[in-house]
Write a protein that holds these residues in place. Structure first.
Motif, PDB file in Angstrom:
ATOM      1  N   ALA A 115      72.311 -38.459  23.733  1.00 29.66           N
ATOM      2  CA  ALA A 115      73.493 -37.895  23.419  1.00 29.66           C
ATOM      3  C   ALA A 115      74.898 -37.966  23.993  1.00 29.66           C
ATOM      4  O   ALA A 115      75.706 -38.567  23.163  1.00 29.66           O
ATOM      5  N   ALA A 116      74.513 -37.584  24.703  1.00 28.21           N
ATOM      6  CA  ALA A 116      75.744 -38.060  25.569  1.00 28.21           C
ATOM      7  C   ALA A 116      76.855 -38.933  25.967  1.00 28.21           C
ATOM      8  O   ALA A 116      77.649 -39.715  25.914  1.00 28.21           O
ATOM      9  N   ASP A 117      75.528 -40.467  25.552  1.00 29.56           N
ATOM     10  CA  ASP A 117      76.347 -41.854  25.555  1.00 29.56           C
ATOM     11  C   ASP A 117      77.345 -41.872  24.556  1.00 29.56           C
ATOM     12  O   ASP A 117      77.912 -42.740  24.140  1.00 29.56           O
ATOM     13  N   ILE A 118      77.181 -41.503  23.186  1.00 28.44           N
ATOM     14  CA  ILE A 118      77.540 -41.849  22.073  1.00 28.44           C
ATOM     15  C   ILE A 118      79.099 -41.159  21.802  1.00 28.44           C
ATOM     16  O   ILE A 118      79.695 -40.246  22.165  1.00 28.44           O
ATOM     17  N   ASP A 119      79.561 -41.920  21.674  1.00 27.85           N
ATOM     18  CA  ASP A 119      80.860 -42.420  21.779  1.00 27.85           C
ATOM     19  C   ASP A 119      82.087 -42.368  20.254  1.00 27.85           C
ATOM     20  O   ASP A 119      82.852 -42.238  19.669  1.00 27.85           O
ATOM     21  N   ASP A 173      87.470 -38.416  22.059  1.00 28.80           N
ATOM     22  CA  ASP A 173      88.071 -38.788  23.044  1.00 28.80           C
ATOM     23  C   ASP A 173      88.050 -37.841  24.308  1.00 28.80           C
ATOM     24  O   ASP A 173      87.842 -36.087  23.788  1.00 28.80           O
ATOM     25  N   LYS A 174      87.384 -37.716  25.637  1.00 30.80           N
ATOM     26  CA  LYS A 174      86.547 -36.982  25.770  1.00 30.80           C
ATOM     27  C   LYS A 174      86.207 -35.886  25.937  1.00 30.80           C
ATOM     28  O   LYS A 174      85.029 -36.158  25.697  1.00 30.80           O
ATOM     29  N   ASP A 175      86.118 -34.625  25.843  1.00 36.74           N
ATOM     30  CA  ASP A 175      85.838 -33.562  25.064  1.00 36.74           C
ATOM     31  C   ASP A 175      85.457 -32.911  23.834  1.00 36.74           C
ATOM     32  O   ASP A 175      84.933 -32.420  22.925  1.00 36.74           O
ATOM     33  N   ARG A 176      86.314 -34.112  22.509  1.00 38.16           N
ATOM     34  CA  ARG A 176      86.814 -33.278  21.346  1.00 38.16           C
ATOM     35  C   ARG A 176      86.623 -35.090  20.470  1.00 38.16           C
ATOM     36  O   ARG A 176      86.703 -36.392  21.117  1.00 38.16           O
ATOM     37  N   LEU A 178      75.434 -32.448  15.016  1.00 41.57           N
ATOM     38  CA  LEU A 178      74.551 -32.951  14.024  1.00 41.57           C
ATOM     39  C   LEU A 178      73.533 -34.133  15.205  1.00 41.57           C
ATOM     40  O   LEU A 178      72.587 -34.991  15.447  1.00 41.57           O
ATOM     41  N   ILE A 179      74.782 -35.334  16.099  1.00 36.57           N
ATOM     42  CA  ILE A 179      74.641 -36.082  17.330  1.00 36.57           C
ATOM     43  C   ILE A 179      73.181 -35.087  18.322  1.00 36.57           C
ATOM     44  O   ILE A 179      72.243 -36.432  18.538  1.00 36.57           O
ATOM     45  N   ASP A 180      73.323 -33.550  18.661  1.00 34.67           N
ATOM     46  CA  ASP A 180      72.048 -33.686  19.232  1.00 34.67           C
ATOM     47  C   ASP A 180      70.585 -32.880  18.738  1.00 34.67           C
ATOM     48  O   ASP A 180      69.467 -33.662  19.640  1.00 34.67           O
ATOM     49  N   ARG A 181      71.125 -32.993  17.354  1.00 35.68           N
ATOM     50  CA  ARG A 181      69.912 -32.729  16.534  1.00 35.68           C
ATOM     51  C   ARG A 181      68.742 -34.351  16.004  1.00 35.68           C
ATOM     52  O   ARG A 181      67.976 -33.910  16.623  1.00 35.68           O
ATOM     53  N   LEU A 182      69.332 -35.043  15.858  1.00 34.43           N
ATOM     54  CA  LEU A 182      68.701 -36.341  16.451  1.00 34.43           C
ATOM     55  C   LEU A 182      68.685 -37.108  17.358  1.00 34.43           C
ATOM     56  O   LEU A 182      67.416 -37.604  17.309  1.00 34.43           O
ATOM     57  N   ALA A 183      69.070 -36.976  18.263  1.00 37.68           N
ATOM     58  CA  ALA A 183      68.561 -36.882  19.424  1.00 37.68           C
ATOM     59  C   ALA A 183      67.324 -36.661  20.217  1.00 37.68           C
ATOM     60  O   ALA A 183      66.308 -36.937  20.874  1.00 37.68           O
ATOM     61  N   ALA A 184      67.169 -34.735  19.958  1.00 37.59           N
ATOM     62  CA  ALA A 184      65.992 -33.814  19.707  1.00 37.59           C
ATOM     63  C   ALA A 184      65.219 -34.448  18.942  1.00 37.59           C
ATOM     64  O   ALA A 184      63.678 -33.508  19.310  1.00 37.59           O
ATOM     65  N   LYS A 213      78.219 -47.047  21.464  1.00 34.84           N
ATOM     66  CA  LYS A 213      78.341 -46.223  22.600  1.00 34.84           C
ATOM     67  C   LYS A 213      78.942 -47.809  23.315  1.00 34.84           C
ATOM     68  O   LYS A 213      78.913 -48.330  23.082  1.00 34.84           O
ATOM     69  N   ASN A 214      81.012 -47.948  23.328  1.00 35.85           N
ATOM     70  CA  ASN A 214      81.474 -49.004  24.153  1.00 35.85           C
ATOM     71  C   ASN A 214      81.797 -49.851  22.844  1.00 35.85           C
ATOM     72  O   ASN A 214      80.912 -50.608  22.823  1.00 35.85           O
ATOM     73  N   GLY A 215      80.850 -49.548  21.387  1.00 36.22           N
ATOM     74  CA  GLY A 215      81.002 -50.908  19.923  1.00 36.22           C
ATOM     75  C   GLY A 215      79.625 -50.805  19.951  1.00 36.22           C
ATOM     76  O   GLY A 215      80.021 -52.034  19.471  1.00 36.22           O
ATOM     77  N   THR A 216      78.559 -50.877  20.881  1.00 34.15           N
ATOM     78  CA  THR A 216      77.285 -51.204  20.891  1.00 34.15           C
ATOM     79  C   THR A 216      76.278 -50.121  19.985  1.00 34.15           C
ATOM     80  O   THR A 216      76.122 -49.030  20.558  1.00 34.15           O
ATOM     81  N   ALA A 217      75.864 -50.032  18.841  1.00 27.97           N
ATOM     82  CA  ALA A 217      74.378 -50.218  18.335  1.00 27.97           C
ATOM     83  C   ALA A 217      73.760 -49.497  19.243  1.00 27.97           C
ATOM     84  O   ALA A 217      73.141 -49.962  20.020  1.00 27.97           O
ATOM     85  N   GLN A 218      73.888 -47.702  19.602  1.00 27.32           N
ATOM     86  CA  GLN A 218      72.686 -46.853  20.347  1.00 27.32           C
ATOM     87  C   GLN A 218      71.260 -46.755  19.301  1.00 27.32           C
ATOM     88  O   GLN A 218      70.143 -46.740  19.740  1.00 27.32           O
ATOM     89  N   ALA A 219      71.815 -46.080  18.177  1.00 25.92           N
ATOM     90  CA  ALA A 219      70.840 -45.613  17.372  1.00 25.92           C
ATOM     91  C   ALA A 219      71.439 -46.801  15.427  1.00 25.92           C
ATOM     92  O   ALA A 219      72.655 -45.485  15.701  1.00 25.92           O
ATOM     93  N   ILE A 220      70.464 -46.970  14.719  1.00 23.18           N
ATOM     94  CA  ILE A 220      71.238 -46.856  13.106  1.00 23.18           C
ATOM     95  C   ILE A 220      69.792 -45.524  12.142  1.00 23.18           C
ATOM     96  O   ILE A 220      69.100 -46.495  12.454  1.00 23.18           O
TER      97      ILE A 220
END
Length: 344
Positions: free
Chosen positions: A43-47, A64-67, A86-92, A124-131
């Motif tokens: 979850a922490a990787d997703i930007d 953007d940083k923490d928002r 939403l991100i945390d729920r999917l990651a867990a 993450k940085n333009g690369t898909a981590q999950a679809i």
């Protein structure tokens, strides 16, 4: 022999019951069966989050940083807590008992690459981590989902609103809110509040008057805790009614900044001609708000504006209650004379 048969039958029924209960728990969207993570990302990787439907509509969110921000709305702040949840729920989410595993079922449940209700791309940085493909609903506040290149179809406690594509559904609705304790002065039509030793109070408060504190606090909180419901862009259009506002007020903060509020009532548009004509974008249930320290023009619910328009001095002030008169001290009793209560 009979006892052995009965014992085996009881054991078999217990195993069947345990298996059914385990599958039921898996399908509720709660505790899963612990077969490993459904989606392999942190979850922490997703930007960046890209959300789309099967009809070409899409929504982008960037961190953007923490928002989280909405690039399509000039990088207006999003509801960061909602995005991160939403991100945390999917990651867990753990891999549970699959609802189905076939390509036919993926199409039927609308979680296929060419047939889906929602498609979520986490980057993450333009690369898909999950679809993730989200499909139809198997029950109240639940949706089928399937990870890309994963045959297993799962279900998750989620509603269509949680994956809404409208910008207004993701904005930070508290963007114009202030901390009441930082307010030094409030100016409303016919009412001026200034901070004193007893907090905010009418500037012309008389010695024989006092503030009705609960009403004062309710008024201050209504202005300080304004919530917006939509974005109308940065252009102040004539139909917004801001040139002839229904209410203007200002707030001075403790560091000297003055924030001005202008509320407009949208003009009622004529009923569009033709059956295919678009309806008017604003209704009688909303007002337009322009705040001096914000670039966007907002939509706000009318009940908030109505409360501010009704604010008058007489509703916040009352006459002081006279202090009870001190009881008269009893007259001294002459020596040798019994008290009046004992006299006959």
């Amino acid at each position: 022999m009979k006892r052995l048969i009965v014992g085996c039958l009881i054991l078999l029924l217990a195993q069947i019951g345990l298996l059914a209960a385990t599958r039921l728990i898996d399908r509720t969207g709660g505790t899963q069966s612990g077969k490993g993570s459904l989606l392999a990302f942190k979850a922490a990787d997703i930007d960046e989050v890209l959300l789309e439907d099967g009809e070409g509509h899409h929504l982008a969110l960037k961190r953007d940083k923490d928002r989280w921000l909405l690039p399509e709305a000039g990088s207006f702040p999003a509801d960061s807590a909602r995005v991160q949840d939403l991100i945390d729920r999917l990651a867990a989410m753990q891999r549970g008992w699959p609802e189905a595993t076939t390509a036919e079922a993926a199409t039927r449940f609308k979680v296929a690459p060419d047939r889906y209700v929602r498609k979520l791309n986490l980057l993450k940085n333009g690369t898909a981590q999950a679809i993730v493909y989200f499909g139809t609903s198997p029950g109240l506040r639940k949706m089928y989902l399937r990870g890309d290149n994963d045959p297993e179809i799962q279900s998750l406690t989620l509603s269509a609103h949680d994956l809404e594509l409208k910008l207004d559904s993701w904005i930070d609705t508290k963007i114009v809110q202030l901390k009441p304790e930082r307010i030094k002065r409030i100016e409303l039509p016919g009412l001026l509040l200034e901070r004193g030793q007893e907090g905010l109070q009418p500037a012309d408060l008389k010695p024989d008057e006092e503030v009705v504190k609960d009403r004062r606090d309710a008024l201050v909180n209504r202005l300080a805790k304004l919530t917006v419901t939509g974005l109308l862009g940065t252009e102040v259009k004539p139909e917004y009614g801001l040139q002839t506002p229904v209410l203007k007020c200002s707030v001075e903060l403790d560091h000297g900044e003055i924030v001005e509020y202008v509320f407009g009532q949208p003009q009622k548009l004529a009923k569009p001609a033709g059956k295919d004509a678009a309806p008017a974008p604003l209704t009688d249930l909303s007002f337009v708000l322009k705040v001096s320290n914000q670039g966007q023009v907002f939509r706000v619910d009318s009940w908030q504006v109505d409360e501010l328009k009704k604010a008058v001095r007489s509703s916040l002030v009352r006459a002081k209650t006279p202090a009870p008169a001190a009881s008269a001290a009893p007259l001294p009793v002459p020596a040798g004379q019994p008290p009046a209560s004992q006299a006959k």
